[in-house]
Design a protein around this motif. Structure first.
Motif, PDB file in Angstrom:
ATOM      1  N   ASP A   1       0.826  -1.203   0.000  1.00 56.21           N
ATOM      2  CA  ASP A   1       0.000   0.000   0.000  1.00 56.21           C
ATOM      3  C   ASP A   1       0.864   1.259   0.000  1.00 56.21           C
ATOM      4  O   ASP A   1       0.591   2.226  -0.731  1.00 56.21           O
ATOM      5  N   MET A   2       1.922   1.254   0.800  1.00 50.61           N
ATOM      6  CA  MET A   2       2.782   2.426   0.904  1.00 50.61           C
ATOM      7  C   MET A   2       3.576   2.650  -0.391  1.00 50.61           C
ATOM      8  O   MET A   2       3.772   3.796  -0.811  1.00 50.61           O
ATOM      9  N   MET A   3       4.024   1.574  -1.034  1.00 49.48           N
ATOM     10  CA  MET A   3       4.735   1.728  -2.302  1.00 49.48           C
ATOM     11  C   MET A   3       3.821   2.335  -3.366  1.00 49.48           C
ATOM     12  O   MET A   3       4.255   3.157  -4.183  1.00 49.48           O
TER      13      MET A   3
ATOM     14  N   VAL B   1      11.825  -0.196  11.065  1.00 41.79           N
ATOM     15  CA  VAL B   1      12.004   1.118  10.416  1.00 41.79           C
ATOM     16  C   VAL B   1      10.898   2.110  10.738  1.00 41.79           C
ATOM     17  O   VAL B   1      10.907   3.235  10.226  1.00 41.79           O
ATOM     18  N   GLY B   2       9.932   1.737  11.563  1.00 39.43           N
ATOM     19  CA  GLY B   2       8.765   2.588  11.794  1.00 39.43           C
ATOM     20  C   GLY B   2       9.113   3.996  12.218  1.00 39.43           C
ATOM     21  O   GLY B   2       8.603   4.980  11.672  1.00 39.43           O
ATOM     22  N   ARG B   3      10.004   4.135  13.202  1.00 39.17           N
ATOM     23  CA  ARG B   3      10.338   5.472  13.712  1.00 39.17           C
ATOM     24  C   ARG B   3      11.108   6.294  12.674  1.00 39.17           C
ATOM     25  O   ARG B   3      10.934   7.512  12.569  1.00 39.17           O
ATOM     26  N   LYS B   4      11.983   5.622  11.890  1.00 46.35           N
ATOM     27  CA  LYS B   4      12.733   6.341  10.854  1.00 46.35           C
ATOM     28  C   LYS B   4      11.791   6.875   9.773  1.00 46.35           C
ATOM     29  O   LYS B   4      11.934   8.007   9.308  1.00 46.35           O
ATOM     30  N   ILE B   5      10.831   6.040   9.365  1.00 48.48           N
ATOM     31  CA  ILE B   5       9.891   6.472   8.337  1.00 48.48           C
ATOM     32  C   ILE B   5       9.028   7.620   8.848  1.00 48.48           C
ATOM     33  O   ILE B   5       8.727   8.564   8.113  1.00 48.48           O
ATOM     34  N   ASP B   6       8.627   7.553  10.106  1.00 52.04           N
ATOM     35  CA  ASP B   6       7.824   8.627  10.680  1.00 52.04           C
ATOM     36  C   ASP B   6       8.575   9.956  10.615  1.00 52.04           C
ATOM     37  O   ASP B   6       8.002  11.002  10.292  1.00 52.04           O
TER      38      ASP B   6
ATOM     39  N   ARG C   1      -2.938  22.413  -6.572  1.00 52.46           N
ATOM     40  CA  ARG C   1      -3.781  21.206  -6.525  1.00 52.46           C
ATOM     41  C   ARG C   1      -2.939  19.955  -6.294  1.00 52.46           C
ATOM     42  O   ARG C   1      -3.301  19.077  -5.504  1.00 52.46           O
ATOM     43  N   ARG C   2      -1.794  19.899  -6.953  1.00 51.73           N
ATOM     44  CA  ARG C   2      -0.923  18.735  -6.785  1.00 51.73           C
ATOM     45  C   ARG C   2      -0.307  18.689  -5.389  1.00 51.73           C
ATOM     46  O   ARG C   2      -0.113  17.612  -4.815  1.00 51.73           O
ATOM     47  N   VAL C   3      -0.004  19.854  -4.845  1.00 51.78           N
ATOM     48  CA  VAL C   3       0.513  19.914  -3.468  1.00 51.78           C
ATOM     49  C   VAL C   3      -0.519  19.347  -2.493  1.00 51.78           C
ATOM     50  O   VAL C   3      -0.178  18.587  -1.580  1.00 51.78           O
ATOM     51  N   ILE C   4      -1.777  19.716  -2.680  1.00 56.73           N
ATOM     52  CA  ILE C   4      -2.849  19.193  -1.806  1.00 56.73           C
ATOM     53  C   ILE C   4      -2.941  17.670  -1.927  1.00 56.73           C
ATOM     54  O   ILE C   4      -3.076  16.958  -0.919  1.00 56.73           O
ATOM     55  N   ASP C   5      -2.843  17.158  -3.154  1.00 60.41           N
ATOM     56  CA  ASP C   5      -2.911  15.710  -3.360  1.00 60.41           C
ATOM     57  C   ASP C   5      -1.742  15.004  -2.674  1.00 60.41           C
ATOM     58  O   ASP C   5      -1.912  13.938  -2.057  1.00 60.41           O
TER      59      ASP C   5
ATOM     60  N   SER D   1      -0.429  12.120   4.496  1.00 63.82           N
ATOM     61  CA  SER D   1      -1.251  11.893   5.690  1.00 63.82           C
ATOM     62  C   SER D   1      -1.651  10.421   5.804  1.00 63.82           C
ATOM     63  O   SER D   1      -1.596   9.824   6.889  1.00 63.82           O
ATOM     64  N   LYS D   2      -1.997   9.813   4.675  1.00 58.47           N
ATOM     65  CA  LYS D   2      -2.356   8.394   4.680  1.00 58.47           C
ATOM     66  C   LYS D   2      -1.146   7.528   5.008  1.00 58.47           C
ATOM     67  O   LYS D   2      -1.260   6.523   5.717  1.00 58.47           O
ATOM     68  N   LEU D   3       0.011   7.922   4.472  1.00 54.92           N
ATOM     69  CA  LEU D   3       1.243   7.182   4.777  1.00 54.92           C
ATOM     70  C   LEU D   3       1.551   7.241   6.273  1.00 54.92           C
ATOM     71  O   LEU D   3       1.949   6.244   6.878  1.00 54.92           O
TER      72      LEU D   3
END
Length: 298
Positions: free
Chosen positions: A164-166, A249-254, A278-282, A288-290
């Protein structure tokens, strides 16, 4: 030994077996947590093995709130291994207290057997518990099976999170590529608007192309997002590399997501172009989802 591959922090493991002639069930639940926190619920015979159980878990996992419960039951159809016995210290205490009560209130009634047997904890169960050293050889494979089941579930969920993240990283990369391609056109459009404005204000005068070029260059410098785009791309590459890392890697990715948000906010503030906005908002929506997904990663 922390196993290879990204893992989620949520999962469940269970295994059953026979230990000391009884059915032993080991259940392990794992939830999100900033660090590793292990809590155990063990029957008394297993108390000496608390540290070893925790050690086995910390060898396999580096983050998560892990709850371990051991439960012993007599196998169906098997006779219990315990026997009843008199709780002599309790009986003597009851007898002495009843004697004090008789003397205090002048009661002549004798203390009888029927009085004593109805009192609490007069009869106790005596289990034929084996020595703690004898329990580990039977406990270890059951514990290992439960831990392996938990690890496999965390691994499967981690694989789904990674996919999902990729996918979201690819979406973000596509938007950033579009922003980078769009920027030269934004500068050109600004030059055209500025020239048109000057003509409107000074219709009878010739435009000083040199001065116009200077004004455009100054504004282009203020609007330039090259550094931010380069840093953003670097952070995103590190993000992708971490998703393939065998380490936790959770803390590094955060932390990387915080940096990505900082760069995209700067890009958004520098450009008044509606397409880039518009692209910045996307991109911010995908970040945020990541970030939500990262909270589940070990």
């Amino acid at each position: 030994r922390v196993e290879d591959g990204m893992k989620s922090m949520t999962g469940y493991g269970r295994a059953d077996g026979i230990c000391a002639g009884k059915k032993l069930t080991v259940e392990i639940r794992s939830l999100n947590h900033r660090y590793i926190e292990i809590s155990l619920r063990l029957p008394p015979p297993f108390f000496p093995w608390e540290l070893e159980i925790k050690k086995r878990l910390t060898e396999r996992f580096s983050r998560g709130k892990i709850e371990v419960a051991l439960r012993m039951d007599t196998p169906e159809g098997a006779e219990g291994t315990g026997r009843l016995a008199l709780n002599w210290p309790m009986l003597r205490q009851y007898r002495d207290l009843l004697a004090e009560l008789k003397e205090a209130f002048g009661i002549q009634e004798p203390i009888t057997l029927s009085m004593l047997v109805g009192l609490r904890d007069v009869f106790v169960s005596q289990e034929n518990d084996p020595a703690a050293d004898d329990l580990w050889p039977e406990l270890e494979p059951i514990l290992e099976a439960a831990v392996s089941m938990l690890s496999s579930m965390r691994q499967r969920e981690g694989d789904m999170l990674r996919q999902d993240m990729m996918m979201r990283i690819r979406l973000i990369q596509a938007e950033m590529d579009a922003i980078r391609r769009r920027f030269p056109a934004v500068v050109l459009e600004y030059r055209q608007r500025l020239a048109e404005r000057v003509r409107e204000l000074a219709s009878n005068l010739d435009i000083d192309e040199g001065r116009l070029s200077v004004e455009v260059a100054i504004m282009a410098d203020k609007m330039d997002v090259t550094e931010e785009v380069v840093r953003f791309a670097s952070h995103l590459d590190q993000f992708s590399d971490l998703l393939d890392s065998p380490d936790a890697v959770g803390r590094k990715i955060d932390f990387l997501i915080q940096e990505l948000n900082r760069e995209i906010n700067t890009i958004g503030s520098k450009s008044a172009d509606t397409d880039i906005a518009r692209r910045v908002i996307d991109i911010k929506s995908e970040l945020s989802k990541l970030r939500e997904q990262v909270q589940n990663i070990e």
